[in-house]
Design a protein around this motif. Structure first.
Motif, short mmCIF file in Angstrom:
data_model
loop_
_atom_site.label_atom_id
_atom_site.label_comp_id
_atom_site.label_asym_id
_atom_site.label_seq_id
_atom_site.Cartn_x
_atom_site.Cartn_y
_atom_site.Cartn_z
N GLU A 109 79.70 57.61 95.57
CA GLU A 109 78.42 57.00 95.42
C GLU A 109 78.14 56.26 94.04
OE1 GLU A 109 73.60 58.03 95.77
OE2 GLU A 109 75.12 59.46 96.81
N ASP A 123 75.50 52.81 92.20
CA ASP A 123 74.30 52.05 92.39
C ASP A 123 74.65 50.78 91.80
OD1 ASP A 123 71.86 51.24 92.80
OD2 ASP A 123 70.99 52.58 91.14
N ILE A 124 75.02 50.04 92.46
CA ILE A 124 75.31 48.50 91.98
C ILE A 124 73.69 47.72 91.93
CG2 ILE A 124 76.23 46.27 92.64
CD1 ILE A 124 78.57 47.90 93.87
N SER A 125 73.55 47.21 91.04
CA SER A 125 72.26 46.48 90.91
C SER A 125 72.47 44.95 90.50
CB SER A 125 71.30 46.99 89.75
OG SER A 125 71.83 46.90 88.35
N ASN A 164 76.40 48.93 87.53
CA ASN A 164 76.60 49.86 88.10
C ASN A 164 75.96 51.08 87.31
OD1 ASN A 164 77.55 52.22 89.77
ND2 ASN A 164 79.66 52.10 89.10
N SER A 197 83.39 44.57 93.23
CA SER A 197 82.63 44.33 94.04
C SER A 197 82.55 42.98 94.56
CB SER A 197 81.19 44.95 93.67
OG SER A 197 80.56 44.02 92.71
N THR A 199 75.30 42.15 98.21
CA THR A 199 76.50 42.73 98.18
C THR A 199 77.29 42.93 99.34
OG1 THR A 199 75.76 44.03 96.34
CG2 THR A 199 77.75 44.79 97.31
N SER A 237 81.73 46.87 98.02
CA SER A 237 81.36 47.60 96.85
C SER A 237 82.61 48.59 96.52
CB SER A 237 80.01 48.61 97.07
OG SER A 237 80.21 49.39 98.20
N ASP A 242 76.22 52.84 98.40
CA ASP A 242 75.30 52.53 97.56
C ASP A 242 73.88 52.91 98.28
OD1 ASP A 242 73.34 51.42 95.81
OD2 ASP A 242 74.27 49.57 95.76
N SER A 266 70.35 50.23 97.89
CA SER A 266 70.81 48.78 97.82
C SER A 266 69.82 47.81 97.62
CB SER A 266 71.65 48.53 99.14
OG SER A 266 70.58 48.57 100.46
N ASP A 296 70.22 45.30 94.90
CA ASP A 296 71.19 44.28 94.81
C ASP A 296 71.13 43.36 95.77
OD1 ASP A 296 71.87 46.63 96.39
OD2 ASP A 296 74.10 45.58 96.69
#
Length: 172
Positions: free
Chosen positions: A47, A49-51, A71, A80, A143, A146, A151, A154, A157
């Motif tokens: 897991e 957390d892409i922003s 991230n 990503s 995205t 990833s 994520d 999401s 992002d």
């Protein structure tokens, strides 16, 4: 009671053994293809957390996008891909930045490289030309890959930005 001769039983036994060796029992086949059973047996995806945040500016036929990707973890992301879609088509003859490619007449895909958990933001800069000179353009940022990480948040992002042709920077 049915009596079979030994001569008839042998070919039948060989045929049954061959069939048993090459046939998967129905209960096993169903369990192997059942999505619930398969998902339960598959390893859990890490897991992350892409922003994504940045700004969009439009003037005449020029579209400038400055994008920061981060991230927040907990797992690292090997790479990503961000997709940028536009409400207006892009000019065909233009050079895209390294790491970006066409995703259609009004879309660009860009890789962001590795994103360590809690690491520094990665910057992406696009200076694009549109096919025409619209009064405004809508830019959608999301995205599409990833690195195999899941994520759960999401929302940070995925963005939609309306940019009027004023030259001002509209943040997302």
């Amino acid at each position: 009671m049915l009596m079979l001769s030994r001569r008839l039983l042998t070919p039948l036994s060989v045929a049954a053994a061959v069939a048993a060796a090459t046939t998967v029992p129905a209960a096993t086949a169903a369990a192997d293809t059942d999505p619930v059973s398969f998902a339960a047996s598959a390893p859990a995806a890490p897991e992350a957390d892409i922003s994504r945040h940045g700004h969009v500016s439009l003037w005449n036929d020029r579209l400038e996008i400055r994008l920061r990707t981060a991230n927040r973890g907990p797992a690292d992301v090997t790479a990503s891909t961000v997709r940028l879609r536009f409400s207006e088509p892009l000019a065909v003859r233009q050079q895209l930045p390294q790491g970006c490619l066409w995703g259609g007449r009004a879309a660009v895909l860009c890789e962001t490289g590795p994103l360590p958990a809690g690491g520094p933001d990665r910057g992406t800069a696009l200076d694009l030309r549109l096919a025409g000179r619209p009064a405004e353009v809508v830019v959608r940022v999301d995205t599409v890959w990833s690195g195999g990480a899941r994520d759960a948040d999401s929302g940070n992002d995925v963005h939609t930005v309306l940019a009027p042709s004023t030259g001002d920077a509209y943040a997302f």
